[in-house]
Enzyme design. Structure first.
Site, short mmCIF file in Angstrom:
data_model
loop_
_atom_site.label_atom_id
_atom_site.label_comp_id
_atom_site.label_asym_id
_atom_site.label_seq_id
_atom_site.Cartn_x
_atom_site.Cartn_y
_atom_site.Cartn_z
N SER A 82 0.61 1.34 -9.06
CA SER A 82 0.12 0.03 -8.63
C SER A 82 1.23 -0.65 -7.85
O SER A 82 2.41 -0.50 -8.20
CB SER A 82 -0.24 -0.80 -9.87
OG SER A 82 -0.28 -2.18 -9.54
N ALA A 124 1.96 -2.52 0.57
CA ALA A 124 2.88 -2.02 -0.46
C ALA A 124 2.38 -0.66 -0.94
O ALA A 124 2.17 -0.42 -2.14
CB ALA A 124 3.02 -3.01 -1.62
N LEU A 125 2.19 0.23 0.02
CA LEU A 125 1.47 1.48 -0.24
C LEU A 125 2.25 2.46 -1.10
O LEU A 125 3.46 2.61 -0.96
CB LEU A 125 1.13 2.14 1.11
CG LEU A 125 0.32 1.29 2.07
CD1 LEU A 125 0.06 2.06 3.36
CD2 LEU A 125 -1.00 0.84 1.46
N HIS A 126 1.52 3.12 -2.00
CA HIS A 126 2.11 4.14 -2.86
C HIS A 126 1.21 5.38 -2.81
O HIS A 126 0.21 5.39 -2.07
CB HIS A 126 2.28 3.61 -4.29
CG HIS A 126 1.04 2.96 -4.83
ND1 HIS A 126 -0.11 3.67 -5.10
CD2 HIS A 126 0.75 1.66 -5.12
CE1 HIS A 126 -1.04 2.86 -5.55
NE2 HIS A 126 -0.56 1.63 -5.57
N GLU A 127 1.55 6.38 -3.61
CA GLU A 127 0.81 7.65 -3.58
C GLU A 127 -0.68 7.46 -3.87
O GLU A 127 -1.50 8.25 -3.41
CB GLU A 127 1.41 8.65 -4.57
CG GLU A 127 2.61 9.40 -4.02
CD GLU A 127 2.29 10.24 -2.78
OE1 GLU A 127 1.29 10.97 -2.78
OE2 GLU A 127 3.05 10.15 -1.80
N GLN A 150 -8.58 -13.84 -3.07
CA GLN A 150 -8.83 -13.11 -4.33
C GLN A 150 -7.74 -13.38 -5.36
O GLN A 150 -7.74 -12.78 -6.43
CB GLN A 150 -9.02 -11.61 -4.07
CG GLN A 150 -7.78 -10.84 -3.64
CD GLN A 150 -8.10 -9.39 -3.31
OE1 GLN A 150 -8.73 -9.10 -2.29
NE2 GLN A 150 -7.69 -8.46 -4.15
N GLN A 161 -9.87 4.65 -8.75
CA GLN A 161 -10.48 4.39 -10.08
C GLN A 161 -9.68 3.39 -10.90
O GLN A 161 -10.21 2.77 -11.81
CB GLN A 161 -10.64 5.70 -10.86
CG GLN A 161 -11.51 5.49 -12.10
CD GLN A 161 -11.49 6.63 -13.07
OE1 GLN A 161 -11.60 7.79 -12.64
NE2 GLN A 161 -11.36 6.34 -14.35
N HIS A 167 -2.62 4.98 -2.84
CA HIS A 167 -3.25 4.66 -1.56
C HIS A 167 -3.29 5.91 -0.67
O HIS A 167 -4.29 6.19 -0.01
CB HIS A 167 -2.45 3.59 -0.81
CG HIS A 167 -2.37 2.28 -1.50
ND1 HIS A 167 -1.21 1.78 -2.05
CD2 HIS A 167 -3.31 1.33 -1.71
CE1 HIS A 167 -1.44 0.60 -2.57
NE2 HIS A 167 -2.69 0.29 -2.40
N ASP A 171 -8.88 0.53 -10.20
CA ASP A 171 -9.62 -0.74 -10.09
C ASP A 171 -11.11 -0.43 -10.27
O ASP A 171 -11.93 -0.67 -9.37
CB ASP A 171 -9.35 -1.38 -8.73
CG ASP A 171 -7.88 -1.74 -8.57
OD1 ASP A 171 -7.37 -2.51 -9.40
OD2 ASP A 171 -7.23 -1.21 -7.66
O1 PAF Z 1 -7.82 -3.08 -4.04
C1 PAF Z 1 -7.29 -3.80 -3.16
O2 PAF Z 1 -6.21 -3.50 -2.66
C2 PAF Z 1 -7.99 -5.05 -2.70
O3 PAF Z 1 -8.66 -5.66 -3.74
C3 PAF Z 1 -8.92 -4.83 -1.50
C4 PAF Z 1 -10.06 -3.89 -1.84
C5 PAF Z 1 -8.14 -4.26 -0.32
C6 PAF Z 1 -9.54 -6.16 -1.05
O4 PAF Z 1 -8.57 -7.08 -0.68
#
Ligand code: PAF
Length: 286
Positions: A185, A32-35, A61, A148, A37, A150
């Site tokens: 996000s 679900a990529l955004h700017e 997780q 940052q 990433h 996260d």
């Molecule tokens: O930040 C994320 O997208 C995730 O926590 C990661 C680092 C890819 C681990 O699943």
């Protein structure tokens, strides 16, 4: 862009690049990529001969009542974005290959994993540390890139890399924000229109708190109270996990501000949990 789905093939390919003297920059993601990433991808492209991006929505997780099933997934759209960025390798492993039957090893970074978000998501950082370790072993990067936004995740991973002698540089890149300040996000996609309008309140509270520190206030309780008041005044806020002033190295809550501090918050808007933070240099700003 090469697409690899099998960990063993990714591992062999990474070894070949290493042997040819081509260090790998790695951007682990859940898609679900955004700017945000893409800014990590661009940085990796600048600093490494080869850039690998992984997309893996890591089941371990997420807590039992969390959004694993609904987490946004858009592999086609993501691949297109990464192709445009001229990423070398996209690694999309299947959960059955990452966690085959009998999988029983986990990595827990003691202390750091139980604070801030960890206090509300008890097994989250154990899941992150475990999957990141496995991804590092498969991709064999020289550098790995994290945002940052996260902040705690980066602290946990840096500690883990140091403790376990992993020879990998962990690069933390700035949070990328929407025009109104909301930190980008993948979970922002959950917000309806009214919630989206309200969501920048977290950024505004952090920004105002940073201004207070700049004006010379060093009473952490006062700063915390101001951020809390600001956030709770927004009717769309349905809950607060934490709002506070922390030591960016230990992640302990601070009572008096000095050197560099971390302002951080995790709040719920509707059912969406948003996190954000800001680093403020107390000495320089006073
Ligand atoms: O930040 C994320 O997208 C995730 O926590 C990661 C680092 C890819 C681990 O699943």
């Amino acid at each position: 862009m090469e697409l690899i789905r099998i960990p063993r093939i990714m591992q062999d390919t990474a070894k070949e690049h290493m042997l040819r003297g081509k260090p790998i920059g790695f951007v682990p993601t859940m898609g679900a990529l955004h700017e945000g990433h893409l800014s990590l991808v661009r940085r990796s492209k600048q600093e490494n001969r080869i850039t690998v991006v992984s997309i893996f929505v890591n089941p371990i997780q997420f807590g039992p009542a969390e959004d694993f099933q609904n987490y946004p997934r858009d592999t086609e759209g993501d691949s297109e974005k990464l192709r445009k960025e001229e990423v070398d390798i996209l690694f999309i492993p299947d959960a059955s290959l990452m966690y085959p039957g009998g999988f029983s090893t986990h990595v827990k970074v003691e202390g750091f994993s139980d604070k801030l978000c960890g206090a509300f998501r008890p097994s989250h950082f154990r899941g992150v540390a475990t999957v990141v370790t496995k991804l590092f072993n498969i991709v064999n990067p020289a550098r790995a890139y994290f945002g940052q936004k996260d902040f705690q995740q980066t602290v946990v991973i840096r500690r883990m890399v140091k403790d376990l002698a992993m020879d990998i540089d962990i690069v933390m890149c700035p949070t990328i924000r929407e025009r109104d300040g909301l930190a980008m996000s993948s979970r922002n996609a959950y917000l309806n229109e009214a919630q989206r309008t309200a969501a920048p309140v977290v950024f505004r509270a952090l920004n105002e708190a940073s201004g207070l520190v700049e004006s010379g206030i060093i009473d952490a309780a006062h700063i915390q109270q101001k951020m809390q008041e600001r956030i709770l005044a927004e009717p769309a806020v349905s809950g607060v996990d934490y709002i506070g002033v922390y030591d960016p190295i230990t992640l302990n809550e601070l009572s008096e501000l000095k050197d560099e501090i971390l302002l951080a918050a995790a709040v719920k808007i509707g059912r969406t949990r948003l996190i954000d933070n800001m680093l403020v240099n107390v000495k320089k700003e006073r």
